[in-house]
Design an enzyme around this catalytic site. Structure first.
Site, PDB file in Angstrom:
ATOM      1  N   LYS A  75      13.256  -7.350  -0.641  1.00 41.82           N
ATOM      2  CA  LYS A  75      11.845  -7.560  -0.276  1.00 41.82           C
ATOM      3  C   LYS A  75      10.956  -7.332  -1.496  1.00 41.82           C
ATOM      4  O   LYS A  75      11.210  -6.412  -2.286  1.00 41.82           O
ATOM      5  CB  LYS A  75      11.485  -6.587   0.855  1.00 41.82           C
ATOM      6  CG  LYS A  75      10.106  -6.789   1.467  1.00 41.82           C
ATOM      7  CD  LYS A  75       9.899  -5.792   2.610  1.00 41.82           C
ATOM      8  CE  LYS A  75       8.566  -5.980   3.298  1.00 41.82           C
ATOM      9  NZ  LYS A  75       8.368  -4.996   4.398  1.00 41.82           N
ATOM     10  N   SER A  96       7.182  -7.106   8.904  1.00 42.98           N
ATOM     11  CA  SER A  96       6.720  -7.745   7.686  1.00 42.98           C
ATOM     12  C   SER A  96       7.845  -8.254   6.789  1.00 42.98           C
ATOM     13  O   SER A  96       7.592  -9.062   5.910  1.00 42.98           O
ATOM     14  CB  SER A  96       5.863  -6.755   6.897  1.00 42.98           C
ATOM     15  OG  SER A  96       6.652  -5.670   6.461  1.00 42.98           O
ATOM     16  N   SER A 110       9.115  -3.093  10.760  1.00 43.49           N
ATOM     17  CA  SER A 110       9.140  -4.283   9.911  1.00 43.49           C
ATOM     18  C   SER A 110      10.524  -4.776   9.521  1.00 43.49           C
ATOM     19  O   SER A 110      10.634  -5.807   8.856  1.00 43.49           O
ATOM     20  CB  SER A 110       8.327  -4.039   8.631  1.00 43.49           C
ATOM     21  OG  SER A 110       6.960  -4.177   8.896  1.00 43.49           O
TER      22      SER A 110
END
Lengths: 492, 98
Positions: free
Chosen positions: A79, A154, A178
């Protein structure tokens, strides 16, 4: 079973037998990432040069005395809010669009030492604030199961790359769900460790009392293998605890679910829960019963307050953490400012997107003079009650089972005009972050429209091994064999 | 207490955010509805409840967080300034303060 060709276990075996090479596996992952990215927008940076260089280093004969490495040649996606030296770390934000951190996060150091090959940096909601990936400054990620739908957020880019079989595993981060939420919407496994289990050195901070680096995998075993590598005390992160890390993979094949007590909070199966999700999760509960687990009712009387508590605490902490983005030391700086204060305001105006501004505003409000006790302190007190609910319930059972999300993946644009409706998609996940406990999301079915559905297991502090064991027992008994229409094919 | 556009203006100033008139108009009802939602916490009597702050596990609280007072290599000035928008003579340069 998910296509075994895509698991760490199978990759490692094929590399060891000489049926493929680290370089070939790396090339295949890079090719798939490049090919699918036009559609998925899952990667913000694909590091072909770095990944192939690393693959070639790993292919060189190991020097005598090298310890065996758990993840040799395993391609992994990271990420874009986790620092990898030399690669970008935009956090999905314009304010860090050109930022390249000068150091590796501890989790990256540990993965590299274990032989993993970082393929690239994945798209996410800006500063990890969102539940759909639509808050990225670089465009939304699309769900490989249906490109009109969100992958969740997310950490949506990392979830999509694993679901599309570009990589077997990926790193994300959790503040309120997330990783588990996008794992569920993409039909893969997602594990959020205990607060303090994994170092956050090099993870860009959002809500410091909530954040944990978390892991996606196609299988429970793969997620366990990665967590085993990255977990443990780190002197660079004062919140990591000095607690031994078990050999998670070794514990998977022990007693399964027989004799385990699984707690079900029935009150959470009511309003707002999609009927198909409810049915599918109920079937998972029956599957555990068939595996010899005892199903017990548990009460979590304060869980209904979790979204309210979460959005006070997370935004308050975010407003403090994001104060550092001011155009002074790194990141974007406005070109039009005559004074320092004007420079701060314009830089932040130009650099932050709407959701980040909204949360900074909300966080600033709840911390501001005259409101602190009414909001922030109140939320911290209710957080104490929520944590106590979970610890009391987990004294009566080995794990708590709930849906991971109230609905399967929603359409792009469906919730963007209503922040509160978007926040409510975290209703099942944010409690674990508030209580500091671990959780694992497991796929368990498909909706009538062909979208993945998942349940989650929540466990005691430091109890990841139990969650892996129980999740693995389910996975073995009820394999999730469906695959999304959009998938990497080069390795098949 | 209802949140007004002037409250939003004040919060933006505190947060060092510049917001346009349009943003202010959009944010006012959004923040107001989120604040109205979180006010459900007032249903609970928490007068006897300790607030949860950091730590979260007995193991975490027991862990000695400090390190020994010995020298470590740091990033170094060149790397620290490498990403700065306006470095000058080993410093971060900013517009005038007043």
């Amino acid at each position: 079973m998910n296509n075994p060709d895509h698991t760490i276990e199978s990759l490692s075996l094929r590399i060891a037998r000489g049926e493929t090479t680290v370089r070939a596996v790396t090339d295949a992952a890079l090719d798939a990432a490049e090919k699918l990215n036009d559609t998925l927008n899952a990667f913000l940076q694909i590091d072909r040069a770095g990944a192939t260089r690393r693959a070639d280093e790993l292919s060189a004969p190991q020097s005598v005395g090298d310890a065996p490495r758990a993840l040799v040649g395993v391609p992994i996606a990271v990420k874009d809010n986790i620092c990898v030296r030399g690669l970008q770390a935009s956090c999905g934000s314009r304010i860090l669009a050109n930022y390249h951190p000068p150091y590796d996060a501890t989790v990256i150091e540990r993965l590299s030492a274990a032989g993993a090959v970082i393929i690239g940096k994945t798209n996410c909601d800006e500063f990890a604030m969102g539940s759909s990936n639509e808050n990225s400054a670089f465009g939304p990620v699309r769900n490989p199961w249906d490109t009109a739908r969100v992958p969740g957020g997310s950490s949506g880019g990392s979830a999509a790359t694993v679901a599309a079989r570009i990589v077997p595993v990926a790193l994300g981060s959790e503040t309120g769900g997330s990783v588990r939420q996008p794992a569920s919407l993409c039909g893969i496994v997602g594990v959020k460790p205990t607060y303090g289990r994994v170092s956050r050195y090099g993870l860009v901070a959002f809500g410091s009392s909530l954040d944990q680096v978390s892991v996606f995998g196609l299988t429970v075993r793969d997620a366990a293998a990665v967590l085993g590598v990255i977990a443990g005390r780190d002197p660079h992160d004062a919140t990591t605890a000095d607690v031994p890390v078990p050999d998670y993979a070794a514990e998977l094949d022990t007693e399964g679910a027989r004799g385990a007590r699984i707690g079900v909070p029935r009150a959470l199966f009511g309003d707002g829960l999609d009927d198909e999700v409810r049915r599918s999760v109920e079937q998972s509960i029956e599957a555990y019963r068939d595996l010899g687990a005892e199903i017990v009712d548990v009460e979590l009387p304060h869980a209904k307050y979790s979204i309210a508590v979460y959005y006070i605490i997370a935004t308050a902490e975010a407003s403090a953490n994001l104060a550092r983005f001011d155009g002074v030391r790194y990141g974007h700086r406005t070109e039009e400012a005559r004074t320092l204060s004007e420079m701060y305001r314009r830089t932040r105006d130009e650099g932050f997107g709407a959701e980040v501004k909204r949360r900074i505003m909300l966080g600033t409000y709840v911390l501001s003079s005259g409101y602190y006790d009414a909001y922030y302190r109140k939320a911290q007190q209710v957080r104490t009650l929520i944590k106590k609910d979970f610890l009391d319930a987990l004294a009566q059972c080995d794990a708590i089972l709930t849906p991971t999300t109230p609905t399967p993946a929603f359409l792009l644009g469906e919730k963007t005009d209503d922040p509160l409706a978007m926040y409510l998609s975290d209703i099942y996940t944010c409690t674990a972050n508030l209580a500091g406990i671990p959780g694992i999301a497991v796929p368990c079915g498909l909706s009538s429209t062909g979208l993945p559905i998942g349940f989650q297991l929540l466990g005691r502090h430091w109890g990841e091994a139990t969650l892996f064991r129980l999740a693995h027992a389910y996975e073995r008994a009820q394999p999730f064999t469906a695959r999304p229409p959009l998938i990497a094919t080069s390795e098949d | 207490m209802p949140i007004t556009e002037s409250d939003i203006e004040k919060i933006a100033k505190l947060a060092h955010l510049e917001i346009t008139d349009e943003e202010r108009r959009a944010l006012t009802p959004q923040i107001a509805s989120i604040v109205a939602y979180v006010e459900q916490l007032n249903e609970l009597d928490t007068s006897q409840v300790e607030p949860a702050t950091g730590g979260f596990t007995p193991e975490g609280e027991r862990t000695r967080a400090g390190r020994d007072d010995v020298r470590h290599r740091s990033l170094g000035q060149a790397a620290a300034l490498d990403q700065a928008p306006d470095p000058s003579h080993g410093y971060f340069r900013v517009p005038k303060v007043l």
